[in-house]
Design a protein around this motif. Structure first.
Motif, mmCIF file in Angstrom:
data_model
loop_
_atom_site.group_PDB
_atom_site.id
_atom_site.type_symbol
_atom_site.label_atom_id
_atom_site.label_comp_id
_atom_site.label_asym_id
_atom_site.label_seq_id
_atom_site.Cartn_x
_atom_site.Cartn_y
_atom_site.Cartn_z
ATOM 1 N N ASN A 119 -58.840 -0.620 1.292
ATOM 2 C CA ASN A 119 -58.041 0.552 0.940
ATOM 3 C C ASN A 119 -56.682 0.172 0.371
ATOM 4 O O ASN A 119 -56.058 0.963 -0.340
ATOM 5 C CB ASN A 119 -57.871 1.460 2.160
ATOM 6 N N ASN A 120 -56.215 -1.049 0.666
ATOM 7 C CA ASN A 120 -54.949 -1.530 0.125
ATOM 8 C C ASN A 120 -55.126 -2.294 -1.191
ATOM 9 O O ASN A 120 -54.160 -2.839 -1.729
ATOM 10 C CB ASN A 120 -54.249 -2.442 1.147
ATOM 11 N N GLY A 121 -56.377 -2.353 -1.676
ATOM 12 C CA GLY A 121 -56.633 -3.050 -2.934
ATOM 13 C C GLY A 121 -56.612 -4.565 -2.807
ATOM 14 O O GLY A 121 -56.453 -5.275 -3.803
ATOM 15 N N GLU A 122 -56.822 -5.085 -1.583
ATOM 16 C CA GLU A 122 -56.757 -6.520 -1.345
ATOM 17 C C GLU A 122 -58.137 -7.152 -1.193
ATOM 18 O O GLU A 122 -58.248 -8.347 -0.920
ATOM 19 C CB GLU A 122 -55.946 -6.800 -0.065
ATOM 20 N N LEU A 123 -59.183 -6.363 -1.359
ATOM 21 C CA LEU A 123 -60.543 -6.851 -1.140
ATOM 22 C C LEU A 123 -61.438 -6.362 -2.271
ATOM 23 O O LEU A 123 -61.269 -5.248 -2.766
ATOM 24 C CB LEU A 123 -61.071 -6.344 0.207
ATOM 25 N N PHE A 124 -62.387 -7.198 -2.645
ATOM 26 C CA PHE A 124 -63.268 -6.888 -3.761
ATOM 27 C C PHE A 124 -64.718 -7.185 -3.372
ATOM 28 O O PHE A 124 -64.987 -7.647 -2.267
ATOM 29 C CB PHE A 124 -62.856 -7.711 -4.986
ATOM 30 N N VAL A 125 -65.634 -6.935 -4.295
ATOM 31 C CA VAL A 125 -67.034 -7.235 -4.044
ATOM 32 C C VAL A 125 -67.516 -8.309 -5.006
ATOM 33 O O VAL A 125 -67.012 -8.442 -6.115
ATOM 34 C CB VAL A 125 -67.937 -5.979 -4.164
ATOM 35 N N SER A 126 -68.482 -9.066 -4.560
ATOM 36 C CA SER A 126 -69.043 -10.141 -5.367
ATOM 37 C C SER A 126 -70.541 -10.176 -5.157
ATOM 38 O O SER A 126 -71.018 -10.142 -4.023
ATOM 39 C CB SER A 126 -68.413 -11.477 -4.957
ATOM 40 N N MET A 127 -71.274 -10.226 -6.253
ATOM 41 C CA MET A 127 -72.731 -10.145 -6.161
ATOM 42 C C MET A 127 -73.344 -11.475 -5.740
ATOM 43 O O MET A 127 -72.787 -12.548 -5.938
ATOM 44 C CB MET A 127 -73.322 -9.688 -7.492
ATOM 45 N N GLU A 128 -74.538 -11.382 -5.165
ATOM 46 C CA GLU A 128 -75.385 -12.541 -4.895
ATOM 47 C C GLU A 128 -76.744 -12.247 -5.515
ATOM 48 O O GLU A 128 -77.234 -11.115 -5.428
ATOM 49 C CB GLU A 128 -75.531 -12.772 -3.393
ATOM 50 N N CYS A 129 -77.339 -13.236 -6.144
ATOM 51 C CA CYS A 129 -78.638 -12.969 -6.777
ATOM 52 C C CYS A 129 -79.495 -14.216 -6.845
ATOM 53 O O CYS A 129 -79.016 -15.342 -6.712
ATOM 54 C CB CYS A 129 -78.441 -12.383 -8.177
ATOM 55 N N TRP A 130 -80.792 -13.959 -7.027
ATOM 56 C CA TRP A 130 -81.759 -15.006 -7.319
ATOM 57 C C TRP A 130 -82.250 -14.802 -8.751
ATOM 58 O O TRP A 130 -82.230 -13.681 -9.276
ATOM 59 C CB TRP A 130 -82.951 -14.924 -6.371
ATOM 60 N N PHE A 131 -82.708 -15.860 -9.370
ATOM 61 C CA PHE A 131 -83.297 -15.762 -10.711
ATOM 62 C C PHE A 131 -84.239 -16.950 -10.881
ATOM 63 O O PHE A 131 -84.060 -17.987 -10.239
ATOM 64 C CB PHE A 131 -82.201 -15.760 -11.792
ATOM 65 N N ASP A 132 -85.249 -16.784 -11.743
ATOM 66 C CA ASP A 132 -86.221 -17.872 -11.876
ATOM 67 C C ASP A 132 -86.237 -18.509 -13.268
ATOM 68 O O ASP A 132 -87.099 -19.336 -13.562
ATOM 69 C CB ASP A 132 -87.626 -17.396 -11.488
ATOM 70 N N ASP A 133 -85.263 -18.127 -14.105
ATOM 71 C CA ASP A 133 -85.202 -18.707 -15.439
ATOM 72 C C ASP A 133 -83.797 -18.484 -15.977
ATOM 73 O O ASP A 133 -83.051 -17.635 -15.476
ATOM 74 C CB ASP A 133 -86.243 -18.056 -16.355
ATOM 75 N N LEU A 134 -83.448 -19.255 -16.986
ATOM 76 C CA LEU A 134 -82.138 -19.075 -17.596
ATOM 77 C C LEU A 134 -82.196 -19.412 -19.070
ATOM 78 O O LEU A 134 -83.113 -20.076 -19.554
ATOM 79 C CB LEU A 134 -81.080 -19.926 -16.879
ATOM 80 N N ALA A 135 -81.203 -18.916 -19.785
ATOM 81 C CA ALA A 135 -80.968 -19.269 -21.185
ATOM 82 C C ALA A 135 -79.484 -19.613 -21.287
ATOM 83 O O ALA A 135 -78.767 -19.641 -20.279
ATOM 84 C CB ALA A 135 -81.355 -18.124 -22.104
ATOM 85 N N TYR A 136 -79.020 -19.871 -22.489
ATOM 86 C CA TYR A 136 -77.627 -20.231 -22.692
ATOM 87 C C TYR A 136 -76.969 -19.228 -23.632
ATOM 88 O O TYR A 136 -77.566 -18.795 -24.621
ATOM 89 C CB TYR A 136 -77.506 -21.635 -23.287
ATOM 90 N N ALA A 137 -75.737 -18.848 -23.293
ATOM 91 C CA ALA A 137 -74.918 -18.058 -24.214
ATOM 92 C C ALA A 137 -73.913 -19.009 -24.835
ATOM 93 O O ALA A 137 -73.167 -19.703 -24.126
ATOM 94 C CB ALA A 137 -74.209 -16.935 -23.464
ATOM 95 N N VAL A 138 -73.894 -19.072 -26.147
ATOM 96 C CA VAL A 138 -72.989 -19.965 -26.868
ATOM 97 C C VAL A 138 -72.035 -19.103 -27.683
ATOM 98 O O VAL A 138 -72.464 -18.313 -28.528
ATOM 99 C CB VAL A 138 -73.777 -20.929 -27.782
ATOM 100 N N GLN A 139 -70.741 -19.245 -27.411
ATOM 101 C CA GLN A 139 -69.738 -18.380 -28.036
ATOM 102 C C GLN A 139 -68.813 -19.182 -28.949
ATOM 103 O O GLN A 139 -68.258 -20.208 -28.551
ATOM 104 C CB GLN A 139 -68.908 -17.671 -26.978
ATOM 105 N N ASP A 140 -68.652 -18.668 -30.164
ATOM 106 C CA ASP A 140 -67.649 -19.197 -31.093
ATOM 107 C C ASP A 140 -66.303 -18.643 -30.651
ATOM 108 O O ASP A 140 -66.051 -17.436 -30.748
ATOM 109 C CB ASP A 140 -67.982 -18.745 -32.521
ATOM 110 N N LYS A 141 -65.433 -19.489 -30.132
ATOM 111 C CA LYS A 141 -64.175 -19.019 -29.563
ATOM 112 C C LYS A 141 -63.233 -18.435 -30.600
ATOM 113 O O LYS A 141 -62.367 -17.626 -30.271
ATOM 114 C CB LYS A 141 -63.494 -20.159 -28.797
ATOM 115 N N SER A 142 -63.413 -18.799 -31.855
ATOM 116 C CA SER A 142 -62.526 -18.281 -32.899
ATOM 117 C C SER A 142 -62.888 -16.856 -33.310
ATOM 118 O O SER A 142 -62.025 -16.066 -33.692
ATOM 119 C CB SER A 142 -62.551 -19.191 -34.130
#
Length: 205
Positions: free
Chosen positions: A95-118
């Motif tokens: 209630n004082n804005g000092e606490l947040f939430v964070s997810m937990e998850c499982w996954f069985d595959d992944l890919a890559y995100a490639v970002q051009d920083k410019s």
């Protein structure tokens, strides 16, 4: 709980993968700082919402939005003597804005995100034999998060959300606790049918 896009841990949630997983947080535990030995409650509802907080309900002709969040509701076990003081302290911090939430998850595959920083442009690269070397550049596996000047993130696939941590520091800037209230206050502001279902669910726990 989580937003479509790139979080501060360089995990990337695509709209399609996040949409498929939108109901999986239900009935999963809520813990303190991702410590599964310190369970404080559980998630009772999960839905996809737009950036105004309105639930997203799609018809066959609708297009999935690029930006949306998974919002959850949960209960904390205030009546358990061993964790009552801890729960009350966390509610006060929320209630004082000092606490947040964070997810937990499982996954069985992944890919890559490639970002051009410019330019900010992002390309999804599927994980194959000739691209798997990018794994060592991911920060979560000890890499720098960059490859030849490009930012590299981990795209999670086939996601199942396994819980939620109450944390002091968050990876998703938009993961906020909207309200921490007593059940009686919540039920008073609910549709009667939804409130009855909630009470039935809690009685069965």
């Amino acid at each position: 709980l989580v937003s479509a896009g790139w979080n501060l841990n360089d995990d990337v949630f695509t709209p399609a993968e996040l949409w498929k997983a939108r109901y999986t947080p239900k009935h999963k535990p809520i813990n303190n700082e991702h410590d599964d030995a310190e369970i404080l409650g559980h998630i009772i509802e999960s839905k996809a919402v737009d950036k105004t907080g309105k639930e997203i309900i799609l018809t066959e002709s609708d297009t999935l939005p690029e930006q949306f969040d998974i919002e959850v509701a949960g209960v904390l076990y205030k009546s358990l003597p061993k964790i009552k003081d801890k729960v009350n302290s966390l509610i006060e911090k929320a209630n004082n804005g000092e606490l947040f939430v964070s997810m937990e998850c499982w996954f069985d595959d992944l890919a890559y995100a490639v970002q051009d920083k410019s330019t900010g442009n992002i390309v999804i690269v599927e994980r194959k034999e000739d691209t798997a070397f990018l794994t060592k550049y991911l920060r979560v596996y000890g890499g720098t998060g960059e490859y030849k000047g490009y930012k590299v993130g981990r795209v999670l696939k086939n996601i199942v959300f396994g819980g939620q941590g109450l944390v002091k520091h968050k990876a998703n800037p938009e993961s906020l606790i909207k309200v921490a209230a007593n059940l009686s206050e919540v039920v008073m502001n609910m549709d009667k049918e939804i409130a009855k279902q909630l009470e039935d669910d809690l009685e069965s726990v």
